[in-house]
Design a protein around this motif. Sequence first.
Motif, PDB file in Angstrom:
ATOM      1  N   ARG A   1      80.620   0.187 -20.090  1.00  0.00           N
ATOM      2  CA  ARG A   1      81.761   0.852 -20.178  1.00  0.00           C
ATOM      3  C   ARG A   1      82.863  -0.108 -20.573  1.00  0.00           C
ATOM      4  O   ARG A   1      83.650   0.242 -21.522  1.00  0.00           O
ATOM      5  N   ALA A   2      83.119  -1.289 -19.957  1.00  0.00           N
ATOM      6  CA  ALA A   2      84.024  -2.369 -20.254  1.00  0.00           C
ATOM      7  C   ALA A   2      84.104  -2.612 -21.712  1.00  0.00           C
ATOM      8  O   ALA A   2      84.938  -2.734 -22.707  1.00  0.00           O
ATOM      9  N   GLY A   3      82.718  -2.838 -22.196  1.00  0.00           N
ATOM     10  CA  GLY A   3      82.484  -3.082 -23.722  1.00  0.00           C
ATOM     11  C   GLY A   3      82.937  -2.076 -24.598  1.00  0.00           C
ATOM     12  O   GLY A   3      83.260  -2.104 -25.618  1.00  0.00           O
ATOM     13  N   ALA A   4      82.536  -0.796 -24.066  1.00  0.00           N
ATOM     14  CA  ALA A   4      82.697   0.695 -24.846  1.00  0.00           C
ATOM     15  C   ALA A   4      84.233   0.662 -25.134  1.00  0.00           C
ATOM     16  O   ALA A   4      84.796   1.131 -26.007  1.00  0.00           O
ATOM     17  N   ASP A   5      84.919   0.363 -24.048  1.00  0.00           N
ATOM     18  CA  ASP A   5      86.382   0.730 -24.157  1.00  0.00           C
ATOM     19  C   ASP A   5      87.026  -0.355 -25.151  1.00  0.00           C
ATOM     20  O   ASP A   5      87.734   0.023 -25.921  1.00  0.00           O
TER      21      ASP A   5
ATOM     22  N   ALA B   1      85.575  -9.065 -34.677  1.00  0.00           N
ATOM     23  CA  ALA B   1      86.199  -9.381 -33.515  1.00  0.00           C
ATOM     24  C   ALA B   1      86.157  -8.404 -32.514  1.00  0.00           C
ATOM     25  O   ALA B   1      86.140  -8.878 -31.283  1.00  0.00           O
ATOM     26  N   ALA B   2      85.663  -7.024 -32.863  1.00  0.00           N
ATOM     27  CA  ALA B   2      85.402  -6.050 -31.755  1.00  0.00           C
ATOM     28  C   ALA B   2      83.919  -6.694 -31.026  1.00  0.00           C
ATOM     29  O   ALA B   2      83.990  -6.346 -29.771  1.00  0.00           O
ATOM     30  N   ASP B   3      82.970  -7.038 -31.785  1.00  0.00           N
ATOM     31  CA  ASP B   3      81.898  -7.512 -31.190  1.00  0.00           C
ATOM     32  C   ASP B   3      82.203  -8.576 -30.122  1.00  0.00           C
ATOM     33  O   ASP B   3      81.666  -8.655 -29.080  1.00  0.00           O
ATOM     34  N   VAL B   4      83.014  -9.550 -30.577  1.00  0.00           N
ATOM     35  CA  VAL B   4      83.307 -10.698 -29.765  1.00  0.00           C
ATOM     36  C   VAL B   4      84.155 -10.354 -28.480  1.00  0.00           C
ATOM     37  O   VAL B   4      83.869 -10.839 -27.260  1.00  0.00           O
TER      38      VAL B   4
ATOM     39  N   ALA C   1      84.455  -8.825 -22.557  1.00  0.00           N
ATOM     40  CA  ALA C   1      84.719  -7.849 -21.448  1.00  0.00           C
ATOM     41  C   ALA C   1      83.442  -7.412 -20.656  1.00  0.00           C
ATOM     42  O   ALA C   1      83.482  -7.374 -19.363  1.00  0.00           O
ATOM     43  N   ILE C   2      82.187  -7.615 -21.226  1.00  0.00           N
ATOM     44  CA  ILE C   2      80.976  -7.165 -20.567  1.00  0.00           C
ATOM     45  C   ILE C   2      80.588  -8.293 -19.631  1.00  0.00           C
ATOM     46  O   ILE C   2      80.295  -8.199 -18.520  1.00  0.00           O
ATOM     47  N   LEU C   3      80.775  -9.769 -20.197  1.00  0.00           N
ATOM     48  CA  LEU C   3      80.561 -10.862 -19.418  1.00  0.00           C
ATOM     49  C   LEU C   3      81.407 -10.983 -18.397  1.00  0.00           C
ATOM     50  O   LEU C   3      81.171 -11.428 -17.222  1.00  0.00           O
TER      51      LEU C   3
ATOM     52  N   ILE D   1      79.863  -8.926 -15.543  1.00  0.00           N
ATOM     53  CA  ILE D   1      78.675  -9.440 -14.881  1.00  0.00           C
ATOM     54  C   ILE D   1      78.982 -10.554 -14.130  1.00  0.00           C
ATOM     55  O   ILE D   1      78.398 -10.781 -12.999  1.00  0.00           O
ATOM     56  N   ARG D   2      79.792 -11.474 -14.781  1.00  0.00           N
ATOM     57  CA  ARG D   2      80.278 -12.773 -13.704  1.00  0.00           C
ATOM     58  C   ARG D   2      81.018 -12.406 -12.441  1.00  0.00           C
ATOM     59  O   ARG D   2      80.747 -13.215 -11.578  1.00  0.00           O
ATOM     60  N   ALA D   3      81.985 -11.308 -12.524  1.00  0.00           N
ATOM     61  CA  ALA D   3      82.232 -10.977 -11.373  1.00  0.00           C
ATOM     62  C   ALA D   3      81.373 -10.333 -10.150  1.00  0.00           C
ATOM     63  O   ALA D   3      81.507 -10.786  -9.104  1.00  0.00           O
ATOM     64  N   ALA D   4      80.371  -9.748 -10.670  1.00  0.00           N
ATOM     65  CA  ALA D   4      79.512  -8.996  -9.909  1.00  0.00           C
ATOM     66  C   ALA D   4      78.368  -9.716  -9.607  1.00  0.00           C
ATOM     67  O   ALA D   4      77.623  -9.713  -8.355  1.00  0.00           O
ATOM     68  N   ARG D   5      77.754 -10.482 -10.655  1.00  0.00           N
ATOM     69  CA  ARG D   5      76.732 -11.245 -10.312  1.00  0.00           C
ATOM     70  C   ARG D   5      76.862 -12.629 -10.909  1.00  0.00           C
ATOM     71  O   ARG D   5      76.149 -13.263 -12.050  1.00  0.00           O
ATOM     72  N   PRO D   6      77.608 -13.548 -10.239  1.00  0.00           N
ATOM     73  CA  PRO D   6      78.171 -15.011 -10.743  1.00  0.00           C
ATOM     74  C   PRO D   6      76.755 -15.697 -10.862  1.00  0.00           C
ATOM     75  O   PRO D   6      76.964 -16.811 -11.832  1.00  0.00           O
ATOM     76  N   ASP D   7      75.596 -15.508 -10.339  1.00  0.00           N
ATOM     77  CA  ASP D   7      74.789 -16.676 -10.384  1.00  0.00           C
ATOM     78  C   ASP D   7      73.645 -16.110 -11.435  1.00  0.00           C
ATOM     79  O   ASP D   7      72.635 -16.885 -11.735  1.00  0.00           O
TER      80      ASP D   7
END
Length: 269
Positions: free
Chosen positions: A19-23, A46-49, A54-56, A59-65
Motif C-alpha cells: 500500500r505504501a508503494g501504491a500510494d 522516479a516513481a519506481d525509486v 516507501a516499501i523499504l 519493511i525496515r520498521a516492521a522487520r529490521p533484521d
Amino acid sequence: MINSYAGLDDAGVAIAAARAGADVVHHMYGRRLTRIDKGAGDFATAADVEAEKAILGVIRAARPDDAVLGEEGGQQGASDAVRQWLVDPLCGTLNYAVGNMLVAVNVALRDGAAAVADPFSGEVFFTDGETARVRHDGADARLTPALATQLVDVNLDPPFPGAPGFRAVDLLAHPGFVERFRPRVVSTTLALAWVAAGKRAAYVTDGGDLSGSVHFAAGIALCRAAGCVVTGIDGAPIGQAGRGLVVAADADTHGLLMSMIRSGCRNRT
C-alpha cells in the motif's frame, strides 16, 4: 515514536508495504518523470525509486533484521538469509510512463506472505501463505479462481529464452486457443492476481526460474494460495529446474493450455 508496523504479522507487513508503494505510484501518476536507463529498452522512473523507498521504510520498521531484494535497490542484507523480502515497486513501468494504469506493486516474503496492490483500483490482493484474499474499501473477500471469463493473458515481453522451442506469440495463433480462449496482453503481473481473483482464466509467460523473481514471487504466492494450478511452460514445478510460468484457474484449463504449448513445440521440431 511508536512503531505502528511492529505488531503486524507477515501478511500485514506485506499489505502495508504494498500500500505504501501504491500510494506513491498513484500520487506521482501523470507527472513528467525522468527515465533511468537500464539497457535493452528497459528503464525505471522516479516513481519506481520513490515507491521502493516507501516499501523499504515499512519493511525496515516492521522487520529490521530481514533481508530485501529490490528491483531498483538490489540486495540488502545476506542473499542467503532465512527471511528475504522480494520487492517490485512498480511492475508495468512501460505502461505507467505513457499514462496507462495497468500496473502493480509487488511485495513478497520468500516462501511466505505476499501482497499485490493495484494503485488505481485500491485493491490489495494478499496471502498469509495459506489463504488468498483481496482487501478493498476496508473489507476482505476470499479469492476464488474461475474459468468463466475465458480471458488468458500472454506475456509477450522479451527476452524469449524458450525460443525456438516455445514462443508465446505462437500460442495466440493456435486454432484451439482462438476457439476456446480470448487473449489479453497486460504486460504486468497484475494479471496473476486477476487469475487468483477469477478475473482471468490463465496467465502464460516465458522465462527462467521465476519463483525467486521480484516481478513474479508475489503473484505466484497468491495463485498458489488461491488454489490455481501453477507450473512452468514444460508442465514441471517451477523452481531452479523450471522455466517460465503457466498459471490456470483449474486443472482442465491448465491441461488444455499445456497440450497447445506441447503441440506447438512439436510442430517446430
